[in-house]
Design a protein around this motif. Sequence first.
Motif, PDB file in Angstrom:
ATOM      1  N   VAL A   1      -2.911  -3.172   6.733  1.00  0.00           N
ATOM      2  CA  VAL A   1      -2.228  -2.552   5.593  1.00  0.00           C
ATOM      3  C   VAL A   1      -3.222  -1.714   4.787  1.00  0.00           C
ATOM      4  N   PHE A   2      -4.426  -2.234   4.571  1.00  0.00           N
ATOM      5  CA  PHE A   2      -5.438  -1.483   3.821  1.00  0.00           C
ATOM      6  C   PHE A   2      -5.877  -0.229   4.583  1.00  0.00           C
TER       7      PHE A   2
ATOM      8  N   ALA B   1      -3.289   2.300   4.096  1.00  0.00           N
ATOM      9  CA  ALA B   1      -3.385   2.778   2.711  1.00  0.00           C
ATOM     10  C   ALA B   1      -4.552   3.746   2.551  1.00  0.00           C
ATOM     11  N   ASP B   2      -5.580   3.583   3.380  1.00  0.00           N
ATOM     12  CA  ASP B   2      -6.769   4.428   3.308  1.00  0.00           C
ATOM     13  C   ASP B   2      -6.587   5.711   4.126  1.00  0.00           C
TER      14      ASP B   2
ATOM     15  N   TRP C   1       6.108  -2.897   3.807  1.00  0.00           N
ATOM     16  CA  TRP C   1       5.809  -1.471   3.689  1.00  0.00           C
ATOM     17  C   TRP C   1       5.343  -1.116   2.277  1.00  0.00           C
TER      18      TRP C   1
ATOM     19  N   GLU D   1       3.670  -2.819   0.342  1.00  0.00           N
ATOM     20  CA  GLU D   1       2.327  -3.327   0.076  1.00  0.00           C
ATOM     21  C   GLU D   1       1.275  -2.238   0.311  1.00  0.00           C
ATOM     22  N   ILE D   2       1.639  -1.233   1.112  1.00  0.00           N
ATOM     23  CA  ILE D   2       0.680  -0.155   1.375  1.00  0.00           C
ATOM     24  C   ILE D   2       0.336   0.567   0.071  1.00  0.00           C
ATOM     25  N   ASP D   3       1.353   0.789  -0.780  1.00  0.00           N
ATOM     26  CA  ASP D   3       1.084   1.432  -2.075  1.00  0.00           C
ATOM     27  C   ASP D   3       0.227   0.549  -2.972  1.00  0.00           C
ATOM     28  N   ARG D   4       0.499  -0.763  -2.934  1.00  0.00           N
ATOM     29  CA  ARG D   4      -0.306  -1.666  -3.766  1.00  0.00           C
ATOM     30  C   ARG D   4      -1.746  -1.694  -3.263  1.00  0.00           C
ATOM     31  N   ALA D   5      -1.912  -1.681  -1.939  1.00  0.00           N
ATOM     32  CA  ALA D   5      -3.262  -1.674  -1.366  1.00  0.00           C
ATOM     33  C   ALA D   5      -3.972  -0.385  -1.774  1.00  0.00           C
ATOM     34  N   SER D   6      -3.236   0.704  -1.793  1.00  0.00           N
ATOM     35  CA  SER D   6      -3.832   1.976  -2.151  1.00  0.00           C
ATOM     36  C   SER D   6      -4.255   1.986  -3.627  1.00  0.00           C
ATOM     37  N   ASP D   7      -3.437   1.404  -4.505  1.00  0.00           N
ATOM     38  CA  ASP D   7      -3.826   1.286  -5.924  1.00  0.00           C
ATOM     39  C   ASP D   7      -5.101   0.451  -6.068  1.00  0.00           C
TER      40      ASP D   7
END
Length: 410
Positions: free
Chosen positions: A230-231, A234-235, A253, A255-261
């Motif tokens: 997921v990280f 996100a990267d 899905w 969680e990708i935005d949260r990982a990116s934040d």
Amino acid sequence: MIDTLDDLDVEGTTVGVRVDINSPIADDGSLADDARLRAHVDTLSELLERGGRVAVLAHQGRPGGDDFGSLSPHADRLSDLLGRPVDYVDATFSQAARDAVRSLDDGDCVVLENTRFYSEEYMEFDPDRAARTQLVANLAPVLDAYVNDAFAAAHRSQPSLVGFPTVVPGYAGRVMESELDVLGSIEETPEPRIYVLGGAKVPDSIDVAWSVLEKDLADHILTAGVVANVFLIADGVDLGDASSDFIYEQGYWDEIDRASDLLDAYGDRIALPRDVAVDRDDSRHELGVNALPPQEGEAAMDIGSSTLAYYERLLEDAGTVILNGPAGVFEDDRFELGTRRLYGAATGVPTSIVGGGDTASALRRLGVEGFSHVSTGGGAALQMLTADQLPAVSALERPGDAASDLDNGH
Ligand code: 3PG
Ligand code: MG
């Protein structure tokens, strides 16, 4: 303030003991692993040796699941482990159950049937309401005391976990006590402190990451398993459809935005894999992150060797490591390397704390041993690491006692 077995006058006392012996079940219905039963041996033998009359309460599986079933095999195994007879009754709070509990003598033990055979046990309540469920209302009258040793289920506010201590005196068992000791004082462990977040519990892992980074408890977070995938996405890494589809199907899905934040806020403290292993021609094949995406149908199944070398270097200087979840699909021989080596390296860190019941049994199978503490809990351990109070632990708190202890200058 929580009372422990040291505060309980056990002899001749009828004690309801909530344990977590929820175990993998083999196809023939037998127990596939007894680690969770062994964990409770100390608490149960102590109570029995001190002349307690013990009624064991526990759940097995979830309604509708293949592992949902009777606690009869658990009673047999407990009898072997305790080296004394352990009765089993196929009732939890009915007249038959109450009769079985009432007929206990000092040093006798009976296992009551799976609490989740009753619908209320699979619901969550506040403690006062839980005390009025059928289970608690019917069983509490035959109990003098309640011991909660089920740390691994303490993040659930189900009746057997939170209802009893409002109506009978509640105590923490030895497993509960040691888990709270270790996981409740992470901020006192030696630094630098590294968290390894692997496995597939992505939302929980991201909660932990936010919490420990915000509170400055973590010097580094090493990502592995599905969490790392997921990280990586996100990267901006293209992991290919097979890995992305899995994350989408799990409902992760967002969680990708949260990982990116998280990467925006704390990217300098979050380590991502530099390579991954895929299944190519039936063998392990490692690909650097810059060589991704993999071929059609290939999924990232493990972290690769350069990632391991990188993570091992970081662990060499660590004072404490807290790990949760495997690094890859360790059930498959080709993809156990990440879990074996990463956890192996963690055993060399002065303080090493492992969360997760499933991870613990995997490690035993891989022969990786020597941690400072292996928690019996997965979800419960993760929730404790975010410093959330676990509902079943709160239910054991005795504010009145704490106040009078303070008054007495204790
Ligand atoms: C577990 O195995 O995670 C605990 O026994 C709690 O079970 P549950 O996740 O089904 O509530
Ligand atoms: Mg669970």
